[in-house]
Design an enzyme around this catalytic site. Structure first.
Site, PDB file in Angstrom:
ATOM      1  N   GLY A 117       0.836  -1.195   0.000  1.00 61.27           N
ATOM      2  CA  GLY A 117       0.000   0.000   0.000  1.00 61.27           C
ATOM      3  C   GLY A 117       0.869   1.242   0.000  1.00 61.27           C
ATOM      4  O   GLY A 117       1.909   1.282   0.656  1.00 61.27           O
ATOM      5  N   GLY A 118       0.442   2.284  -0.744  1.00 60.69           N
ATOM      6  CA  GLY A 118       1.221   3.524  -0.781  1.00 60.69           C
ATOM      7  C   GLY A 118       2.629   3.263  -1.285  1.00 60.69           C
ATOM      8  O   GLY A 118       2.835   2.705  -2.361  1.00 60.69           O
ATOM      9  N   ASP A 119       3.634   3.678  -0.497  1.00 64.24           N
ATOM     10  CA  ASP A 119       5.034   3.431  -0.873  1.00 64.24           C
ATOM     11  C   ASP A 119       5.623   2.315  -0.025  1.00 64.24           C
ATOM     12  O   ASP A 119       6.839   2.256   0.176  1.00 64.24           O
ATOM     13  CB  ASP A 119       5.864   4.715  -0.733  1.00 64.24           C
ATOM     14  CG  ASP A 119       5.860   5.249   0.694  1.00 64.24           C
ATOM     15  OD1 ASP A 119       5.009   4.807   1.493  1.00 64.24           O
ATOM     16  OD2 ASP A 119       6.699   6.110   1.021  1.00 64.24           O
ATOM     17  N   GLU A 120       4.768   1.401   0.439  1.00 65.43           N
ATOM     18  CA  GLU A 120       5.214   0.266   1.251  1.00 65.43           C
ATOM     19  C   GLU A 120       5.157  -1.019   0.427  1.00 65.43           C
ATOM     20  O   GLU A 120       4.205  -1.262  -0.315  1.00 65.43           O
ATOM     21  CB  GLU A 120       4.335   0.104   2.493  1.00 65.43           C
ATOM     22  CG  GLU A 120       4.459   1.246   3.481  1.00 65.43           C
ATOM     23  CD  GLU A 120       3.553   1.074   4.687  1.00 65.43           C
ATOM     24  OE1 GLU A 120       3.877   1.610   5.756  1.00 65.43           O
ATOM     25  OE2 GLU A 120       2.514   0.388   4.556  1.00 65.43           O
TER      26      GLU A 120
END
Length: 798
Positions: free
Chosen positions: A449-452
């Site tokens: 999710g996101g930059d993970e």
């Protein structure tokens, strides 16, 4: 009655009735030649065939009838209507097919046949829920009964007297009798329809259990045709001859159909089945069913066929673990769903299989699964897919365990903020590609999710996991080019292993996440393996966060004031307001402990505004009491500084509320805050300076200010960090730095304050360096307002 008729549907209804009557007559011949034990069986088989034909003809005839409004049928009454037709047909065929029946018995059978046909028709009509209810003309009702009785009598008489010579059938007479029966059924139906009277404004109710007439008619026709096809096969001695007689019927069935005998050979396949499977006309007949079975499924074929032949009910196969595949002639596997009807005819076991092509459905399912389990931006499996894979890894109980690496990009928010989300998406796609290449066949990469991102590493060891993590750090650190600019992105990673660091899903994820955040706190661009004390630290921070939310309301936050001294006169010329937390259990907590927690979790803006409000209020109180005016310094957090409008409005509002002069307030910021975005920082400081507020640069020398930018910033004061003043009396290099900063400040028109002055020995070097202002424990630690007030009222030492 308002309505019209479709001639094609009328013709079709007659043909269905004719075919059903002919099949029933053929089975009546079986009654003549059968043993006593099987007479009833053939009578029931033929009666059911003719009854279903009457039933099917009725509803096919209803398709020919066109009303201004769509017709609906009650399913229960529709199903009930087949019973009188079947029972009457059984009795009639028993009479017609058995020798030595007199005319009186034929007359009785014709009466029952007429009652069955009429009963079926009017019960079927009652299944249409008209509102207001339909009525019937008595004349036409009687006429329909007469037609049914008359034609049935003639047809049954022909059958009983002339349709067989010995045991050999006379097909001409049988065809004529079948046509008469069909005419009787159709005549009854259309005469009965003439009796129907419907109000001009009538409509069909859509009550529970009612279905559209066209759909129901198609279902009933399909049931009747399938039964007639199956019973026709069973009534013939030669399956090949039987195929020629009803192939046209099977070919007309919706969907593909294949009939297989007990030896596993294909007796018949319709056009649709041959098209689906890629065979030419008639090419499948006589072939073993194994030609349609993929090699990987061949071992199961004999057992499965035997099992199907033993099941005396309709069976559906398809979906889940029972999903089947047929082999096309070109070797391509086609996903299918089979509807199997095992039947026994004259001691022979057969299977009638309807084949539904699932190719489009499977493609749609694959597209849905792709959307559900894969990230459209990076092409990586997503969080939902990771949950499934992690559960599978936990269930496998590999003795070597497995590893998890939690990854988060450093500085990605700044890329989004400066270049936009479109550029940020392209960066994510490139990083995902680097991660996938770095892991290779050793594990799986998921976008969490996101930059993970999260990486699942089967088996292996901690050493292997650490090696992969270091390789990923190197790959990601290679600069990217985006929008004509070179971008530096780094990666912080935290890793755990199962079962060492947890035995369930939640525990492993939580601890990997904790290790990753510890890596960020350790300076970023590093990999840390989870350690137990990390969790304890997070637990403490979580408890601190929860208590900090209520600390202000509970009156636990206090402001202390540290004096700012004019060095030559040792006179207090200002104060820096510092917030402390008087915790009921842990005592006084310094700002350096809880301010980072407040910044990380979005509490710092509210806290910073409270500090500003309280400090200005207190300083305004001192001025109102006639004390010597002095400068009040308040620290500004990064979050406050980024929201320029909110900060400026808060400062303006507080100054106005307390009537405090703007030139009596200094706002302190750090080098890192202003150098993150120099252009924006200049705009923010200019807006504050326009209010008359002074800007001071705290911890000068520890960041990365460039002199060119320093010249552009509207600063009035530089505060030298204690790292340079601590050993100024012992370190000539430190003294040289202090001299340089003082000279720089003088040339730029800025005041200079030396922080961290704690020993008398530091005073002389600072005087020699011409540093005018100092701050430190030598002249006073941060103190409550009351104590600071008493200090201001004390006379200066001589």
């Amino acid at each position: 009655m308002q309505g019209s008729y479709d001639l094609r549907a009328i013709v079709l209804s007659f043909l269905i009735a004719w075919f059903a009557a002919f099949v029933a007559i053929q089975l009546a011949g079986r009654v003549r030649s059968a043993t006593t034990r099987r007479t009833a069986l053939w009578a029931w088989a033929g009666g059911a065939a003719f009854g279903l034909g009457i039933w099917s003809m009725h509803f096919t005839g209803m398709m020919a009838f066109r009303l201004p409004q769509p017709m609906m049928f009650d399913v229960r009454l529709t199903a009930l209507s087949v019973l009188p037709a079947v029972l009457a047909s059984v009795l009639a065929l028993y009479v017609a097919g058995t020798r030595r029946r007199n005319f009186g018995q034929v007359l009785l059978a014709a009466g029952f046949m007429a009652m069955g046909i009429c009963g079926m028709h009017y019960i079927g009509m009652a299944a249409i829920p008209f509102s207001p209810p339909a009525t019937y003309s008595p004349f036409w009702v009687v006429a329909s009964v007469v037609v049914a009785f008359t034609v049935s009598l003639v047809a049954l008489h022909l059958l009983a007297r002339f349709s067989w010579i010995g045991n050999e059938p006379r097909f001409g007479v049988q065809l004529s009798a079948a046509a008469l029966m069909a005419l009787g059924v159709c005549g009854t139906h259309y005469t009965g329809m003439a009796a129907l009277e419907i109000a001009p404004n009538a409509y069909c109710l859509t009550a529970t259990g009612a279905v559209p007439g066209e759909h129901l008619s198609l279902v009933i026709a399909a049931i009747a045709l399938l039964y007639l096809a199956a019973i026709t096969i069973g009534s013939q001695r030669d399956l090949h001859v039987s195929e020629q007689r009803f192939r046209a019927l099977v070919d007309g069935a919706p969907g593909a159909m294949v009939i297989v005998d007990a030896d596993g050979r294909i007796s018949l396949a319709n056009v649709e089945a041959e098209r689906l499977l890629g065979y030419a006309r008639g090419e499948l007949v006589g072939r073993p069913v194994e030609v349609l079975v993929p090699d990987r499924l061949l071992p199961r074929c004999p057992a499965e066929r035997s099992r199907f032949l033993q099941v005396q009910r309709r069976t559906h196969l398809g979906g889940g673990e029972n999903e089947l595949h047929c082999l096309r002639r070109d070797g391509v596997e086609v996903p299918v769903e089979l509807g199997l009807s095992p039947i026994t005819v004259q001691g022979r076991n057969l299977v009638v299989a309807s084949v539904i092509d699932l190719t489009e459905r499977k493609q749609a399912e694959d597209r849905i699964a792709r959307l559900a389990y894969f990230d459209t931006l990076t092409g990586l499996p997503n969080r939902s897919k990771f949950q499934l894979r992690l559960e599978q890894a936990l269930a496998q109980r590999d003795p070597d365990g497995f590893g998890l690496i939690f990854c988060d990009l450093d500085g990605f928010k700044e890329i989004n903020d400066s270049l936009g989300h479109s550029a940020g998406d392209r960066v994510l796609a490139q990083i995902a590609h680097r991660l996938r290449e770095g892991v290779g066949e050793r594990g799986e990469v998921f976008r969490f999710g996101g930059d993970e991102f999260i990486i699942l590493l089967p088996s292996g060891s901690p050493t292997r996991d650490a090696g992969i993590a270091e390789e990923l750090i190197r790959r990601v650190a290679v600069p990217l080019w985006m929008e004509g600019e070179q971008l530096g992105v780094t990666l912080s990673l935290g890793s755990v292993r199962h079962p060492e660091h947890g035995r369930d899903h939640d525990q492993l994820l939580k601890r990997a996440d904790i290790a990753m955040y510890q890596a960020k706190g350790a300076g970023k661009n590093v990999h840390l393996r989870f350690l137990p004390d990390m969790e304890a630290s997070v637990t403490r921070r979580f408890a601190m966060l929860n208590e900090l939310r209520n600390a202000q309301e509970l009156g636990q936050l206090v402001l202390l004031y540290q004096p700012i001294i004019e060095l030559r006169t040792r006179r207090t010329i200002g104060a820096e307001a510092l917030v402390y937390w008087d915790h009921p259990r842990h005592g006084r907590i310094t700002p350096s402990t809880f301010i980072p927690v407040a910044e990380e979790h979005g509490l710092i803006e509210q806290l910073g505004e409270w500090v500003l409000e309280e400090a200005v209020r207190q300083s305004a109180t001192w001025r109102a009491r006639g004390m010597t005016p002095m400068k009040l310094a308040v620290n500004v957090s990064s979050a406050q500084f980024r929201d320029a409008n909110r900060l400026r409005n808060a400062v303006d509002r507080v100054l106005r509320r307390h009537g405090y002069p703007a030139d009596g307030l200094e706002l302190e910021i750090t080098e890192r805050q202003i150098m993150t975005d120099p252009a924006s920082s200049i705009a923010t400081m200019t807006a504050l300076s326009d209010l008359g507020v002074a800007m001071a640069l705290d911890d000068f020398g520890t960041g990365y200010s460039s002199l060119s930018h320093l010249r552009e910033f509207p600063l009035r004061k530089l505060k030298i960090d204690r790292a340079f003043t601590d050993q100024i009396d012992r370190d000539s290099a430190g003294l040289a730095i202090v001299r340089a900063v003082v000279e720089l400040g003088r040339n730029l028109g800025m005041q200079v304050v030396a922080e961290g002055v704690e020993r008398e020995a530091q005073v002389a070097p600072l005087l020699a360096a011409e540093c005018a202002q100092v701050q430190g424990f030598l002249f006073g630690a941060p103190m409550p307002a009351s104590e600071f007030e008493r200090r201001l009222l004390r006379p200066l030492p001589a």
